[in-house]
Write a protein that holds these residues in place. Structure first.
Motif, PDB file in Angstrom:
ATOM      1  N   VAL A 151    -105.252   7.494  76.170  1.00 29.07           N
ATOM      2  CA  VAL A 151    -106.478   7.440  75.383  1.00 29.07           C
ATOM      3  C   VAL A 151    -107.239   8.735  75.562  1.00 29.07           C
ATOM      4  CG1 VAL A 151    -108.795   6.427  75.309  1.00 29.07           C
ATOM      5  CG2 VAL A 151    -106.809   4.943  75.287  1.00 29.07           C
ATOM      6  N   ARG A 152    -107.707   9.290  74.445  1.00 31.60           N
ATOM      7  CA  ARG A 152    -108.672  10.380  74.506  1.00 31.60           C
ATOM      8  C   ARG A 152    -109.982   9.889  73.923  1.00 31.60           C
ATOM      9  NH1 ARG A 152    -108.509  16.786  72.740  1.00 31.60           N
ATOM     10  NH2 ARG A 152    -110.572  17.224  73.592  1.00 31.60           N
ATOM     11  N   LEU A 153    -111.082  10.118  74.631  1.00 31.98           N
ATOM     12  CA  LEU A 153    -112.405   9.751  74.153  1.00 31.98           C
ATOM     13  C   LEU A 153    -113.007  10.926  73.402  1.00 31.98           C
ATOM     14  CD1 LEU A 153    -112.039   7.951  76.953  1.00 31.98           C
ATOM     15  CD2 LEU A 153    -114.380   7.338  76.383  1.00 31.98           C
ATOM     16  N   LEU A 154    -113.415  10.671  72.161  1.00 28.92           N
ATOM     17  CA  LEU A 154    -114.019  11.693  71.322  1.00 28.92           C
ATOM     18  C   LEU A 154    -115.340  11.196  70.758  1.00 28.92           C
ATOM     19  CD1 LEU A 154    -110.967  12.978  69.213  1.00 28.92           C
ATOM     20  CD2 LEU A 154    -111.994  14.062  71.216  1.00 28.92           C
ATOM     21  N   TYR A 180    -100.534  14.863  69.131  1.00 28.29           N
ATOM     22  CA  TYR A 180    -101.101  13.638  69.705  1.00 28.29           C
ATOM     23  C   TYR A 180    -101.485  12.651  68.609  1.00 28.29           C
ATOM     24  CZ  TYR A 180    -103.995  10.641  72.647  1.00 28.29           C
ATOM     25  OH  TYR A 180    -104.526   9.553  73.314  1.00 28.29           O
ATOM     26  N   TYR A 181    -101.929  13.147  67.471  1.00 28.86           N
ATOM     27  CA  TYR A 181    -102.377  12.276  66.381  1.00 28.86           C
ATOM     28  C   TYR A 181    -101.218  11.591  65.662  1.00 28.86           C
ATOM     29  CZ  TYR A 181    -107.387  13.413  66.144  1.00 28.86           C
ATOM     30  OH  TYR A 181    -108.725  13.519  66.389  1.00 28.86           O
ATOM     31  N   ARG A 182     -99.981  12.042  65.870  1.00 26.15           N
ATOM     32  CA  ARG A 182     -98.853  11.548  65.079  1.00 26.15           C
ATOM     33  C   ARG A 182     -98.131  10.397  65.790  1.00 26.15           C
ATOM     34  NH1 ARG A 182     -97.581  17.364  64.439  1.00 26.15           N
ATOM     35  NH2 ARG A 182     -98.434  18.079  62.428  1.00 26.15           N
ATOM     36  N   ASN A 183     -98.684   9.200  65.658  1.00 21.75           N
ATOM     37  CA  ASN A 183     -97.956   7.988  66.017  1.00 21.75           C
ATOM     38  C   ASN A 183     -97.157   7.528  64.803  1.00 21.75           C
ATOM     39  OD1 ASN A 183     -99.011   7.130  68.774  1.00 21.75           O
ATOM     40  ND2 ASN A 183    -100.935   7.326  67.650  1.00 21.75           N
ATOM     41  N   LEU A 184     -96.019   6.889  65.041  1.00 23.82           N
ATOM     42  CA  LEU A 184     -95.341   6.230  63.929  1.00 23.82           C
ATOM     43  C   LEU A 184     -96.188   5.043  63.488  1.00 23.82           C
ATOM     44  CD1 LEU A 184     -91.633   6.185  65.158  1.00 23.82           C
ATOM     45  CD2 LEU A 184     -92.648   7.667  63.423  1.00 23.82           C
ATOM     46  N   PRO A 185     -96.300   4.785  62.194  1.00 25.20           N
ATOM     47  CA  PRO A 185     -97.105   3.645  61.728  1.00 25.20           C
ATOM     48  C   PRO A 185     -96.608   2.338  62.319  1.00 25.20           C
ATOM     49  CG  PRO A 185     -96.540   5.091  59.897  1.00 25.20           C
ATOM     50  CD  PRO A 185     -95.737   5.564  61.080  1.00 25.20           C
ATOM     51  N   PRO A 240     -93.799   6.175  75.259  1.00 24.31           N
ATOM     52  CA  PRO A 240     -94.911   7.053  75.643  1.00 24.31           C
ATOM     53  C   PRO A 240     -95.325   8.034  74.561  1.00 24.31           C
ATOM     54  CG  PRO A 240     -92.869   7.679  76.778  1.00 24.31           C
ATOM     55  CD  PRO A 240     -92.630   6.345  76.139  1.00 24.31           C
ATOM     56  N   GLU A 241     -94.416   8.385  73.643  1.00 27.52           N
ATOM     57  CA  GLU A 241     -94.768   9.331  72.586  1.00 27.52           C
ATOM     58  C   GLU A 241     -95.300   8.630  71.335  1.00 27.52           C
ATOM     59  OE1 GLU A 241     -94.912  12.535  73.108  1.00 27.52           O
ATOM     60  OE2 GLU A 241     -94.315  12.009  75.140  1.00 27.52           O
ATOM     61  N   ASN A 242     -95.417   7.299  71.384  1.00 28.85           N
ATOM     62  CA  ASN A 242     -95.886   6.582  70.205  1.00 28.85           C
ATOM     63  C   ASN A 242     -97.024   5.618  70.550  1.00 28.85           C
ATOM     64  OD1 ASN A 242     -95.491   6.248  67.358  1.00 28.85           O
ATOM     65  ND2 ASN A 242     -94.760   4.184  67.778  1.00 28.85           N
ATOM     66  N   ASN A 243     -97.705   5.860  71.655  1.00 26.70           N
ATOM     67  CA  ASN A 243     -98.761   4.962  72.106  1.00 26.70           C
ATOM     68  C   ASN A 243     -99.984   5.772  72.518  1.00 26.70           C
ATOM     69  OD1 ASN A 243     -97.498   2.147  72.130  1.00 26.70           O
ATOM     70  ND2 ASN A 243     -95.954   3.419  73.128  1.00 26.70           N
ATOM     71  N   LYS A 244    -100.461   6.553  71.546  1.00 26.19           N
ATOM     72  CA  LYS A 244    -101.584   7.461  71.782  1.00 26.19           C
ATOM     73  C   LYS A 244    -102.770   6.967  70.970  1.00 26.19           C
ATOM     74  CE  LYS A 244     -98.648  10.192  70.205  1.00 26.19           C
ATOM     75  NZ  LYS A 244     -97.883  11.306  69.593  1.00 26.19           N
ATOM     76  N   LEU A 245    -103.876   6.730  71.632  1.00 29.14           N
ATOM     77  CA  LEU A 245    -105.054   6.145  71.006  1.00 29.14           C
ATOM     78  C   LEU A 245    -106.256   7.064  71.153  1.00 29.14           C
ATOM     79  CD1 LEU A 245    -104.722   2.550  72.518  1.00 29.14           C
ATOM     80  CD2 LEU A 245    -103.940   3.294  70.258  1.00 29.14           C
ATOM     81  N   ARG A 277    -121.708   2.544  71.461  1.00 29.31           N
ATOM     82  CA  ARG A 277    -120.792   1.844  70.572  1.00 29.31           C
ATOM     83  C   ARG A 277    -119.448   2.580  70.620  1.00 29.31           C
ATOM     84  NH1 ARG A 277    -125.429  -0.033  70.371  1.00 29.31           N
ATOM     85  NH2 ARG A 277    -126.493  -0.848  68.513  1.00 29.31           N
ATOM     86  N   PHE A 278    -118.373   1.817  70.531  1.00 26.45           N
ATOM     87  CA  PHE A 278    -117.036   2.400  70.633  1.00 26.45           C
ATOM     88  C   PHE A 278    -116.119   1.816  69.564  1.00 26.45           C
ATOM     89  CE2 PHE A 278    -118.875   2.224  74.867  1.00 26.45           C
ATOM     90  CZ  PHE A 278    -118.725   3.523  75.314  1.00 26.45           C
ATOM     91  N   ARG A 279    -115.176   2.639  69.104  1.00 22.65           N
ATOM     92  CA  ARG A 279    -114.106   2.192  68.223  1.00 22.65           C
ATOM     93  C   ARG A 279    -112.772   2.666  68.790  1.00 22.65           C
ATOM     94  NH1 ARG A 279    -115.587   5.551  63.650  1.00 22.65           N
ATOM     95  NH2 ARG A 279    -113.588   4.942  62.715  1.00 22.65           N
ATOM     96  N   VAL A 280    -111.793   1.792  68.769  1.00 24.28           N
ATOM     97  CA  VAL A 280    -110.424   2.154  69.137  1.00 24.28           C
ATOM     98  C   VAL A 280    -109.674   2.477  67.856  1.00 24.28           C
ATOM     99  CG1 VAL A 280    -108.286   1.399  70.235  1.00 24.28           C
ATOM    100  CG2 VAL A 280    -110.505   0.628  71.148  1.00 24.28           C
ATOM    101  N   VAL A 281    -109.082   3.661  67.797  1.00 24.73           N
ATOM    102  CA  VAL A 281    -108.415   4.129  66.580  1.00 24.73           C
ATOM    103  C   VAL A 281    -107.003   4.586  66.925  1.00 24.73           C
ATOM    104  CG1 VAL A 281    -108.440   5.861  64.748  1.00 24.73           C
ATOM    105  CG2 VAL A 281    -110.585   4.801  65.489  1.00 24.73           C
ATOM    106  N   ARG A 282    -106.073   4.180  66.096  1.00 27.84           N
ATOM    107  CA  ARG A 282    -104.679   4.628  66.234  1.00 27.84           C
ATOM    108  C   ARG A 282    -104.353   5.485  65.011  1.00 27.84           C
ATOM    109  NH1 ARG A 282     -99.362   3.278  64.957  1.00 27.84           N
ATOM    110  NH2 ARG A 282     -97.881   3.396  66.709  1.00 27.84           N
TER     111      ARG A 282
END
Length: 210
Positions: free
Chosen positions: A88-91, A111-116, A128-133, A146-151
């Motif tokens: 997880v990266r917090l932005l 990092y932004y490229r997860n498989l759908p 590990p290369e497809n579980n980046k949030l 306030r927080f949002r989790v985004v994939r």
């Protein structure tokens, strides 16, 4: 399989509900009390840096379950977390629905490229290369974070539509998060949210000043 994968992500991030809400509320209050002269719009960038530093300090002393701080916080105050499955990266998000684009940095774009998330009949590509949030944070005028989790599933430029297949609020408590219901649709995952009063935001606007 979609619901199963979403449930995995919810269960994993549920451990972060209380620690992140506590750490960001603490950081905002500490900064506001100690440096009231830096609350104007001209110092938003500085507030964000200071809040990240205070959050890192608070999380070092917090119980995070299977999660731990990672990455290089000395690099512009970055906040990273990892457990045995996810990173997880917090932005900082600029508005309620904003997802920061990756920019031109190659590592960040990767990092932004997860498989759908797969269709119901397919096996998810878990690894590990497809579980980046991303966890996007904002602090309201009331001082409540306030927080949002985004994939994310791709890259885009500023102003373009964000490429994501999952976007849900990280609730104040793990119990609240686990009560959320997800309904898979043909082109997205629809989230059945509590109404605005249950979210602690009577007008539903959020009102995030920075």
């Amino acid at each position: 399989m979609v619901n199963g994968e979403v449930a995995r992500i919810c269960d994993a991030t549920a451990y972060l509900c209380e620690p992140l809400h506590d750490a960001f509320a603490y950081a905002h209050q500490r900064h506001s009390e100690q440096l009231p002269e830096l609350q104007g719009p001209s110092h938003g960038w500085l507030r964000s840096h200071m809040v990240r530093g205070l959050v890192h300090h608070r999380l070092l002393k917090s119980s995070l379950g299977p999660w731990a701080l990672s990455g290089n916080h000395r690099r512009n105050g970055e906040l990273w977390l990892t457990d045995s499955d996810y990173r997880v990266r917090l932005l900082h998000g600029f508005s309620d629905d904003h997802v920061p684009p990756p920019g031109s940095n190659h590592a960040r774009r990767a990092y932004y490229r997860n498989l759908p998330l797969p269709a119901a009949f397919q096996v998810p590509a878990f690894g590990p290369e497809n579980n980046k949030l991303l966890i996007l944070w904002r602090v309201g005028r009331d001082g409540a974070p306030r927080f949002r989790v985004v994939r994310t599933t791709g890259t885009w430029k500023f102003g373009a539509t964000a490429e994501v297949d999952l976007d849900f609020p990280l609730m104040p408590t793990a119990d609240e998060l686990r009560k959320l219901r997800f309904e898979p649709q043909d082109d997205s995952i629809e989230l059945d949210l509590p109404d605005s009063e249950e979210m602690g935001d009577a007008d539903g606007t959020g009102g995030f000043p920075w």
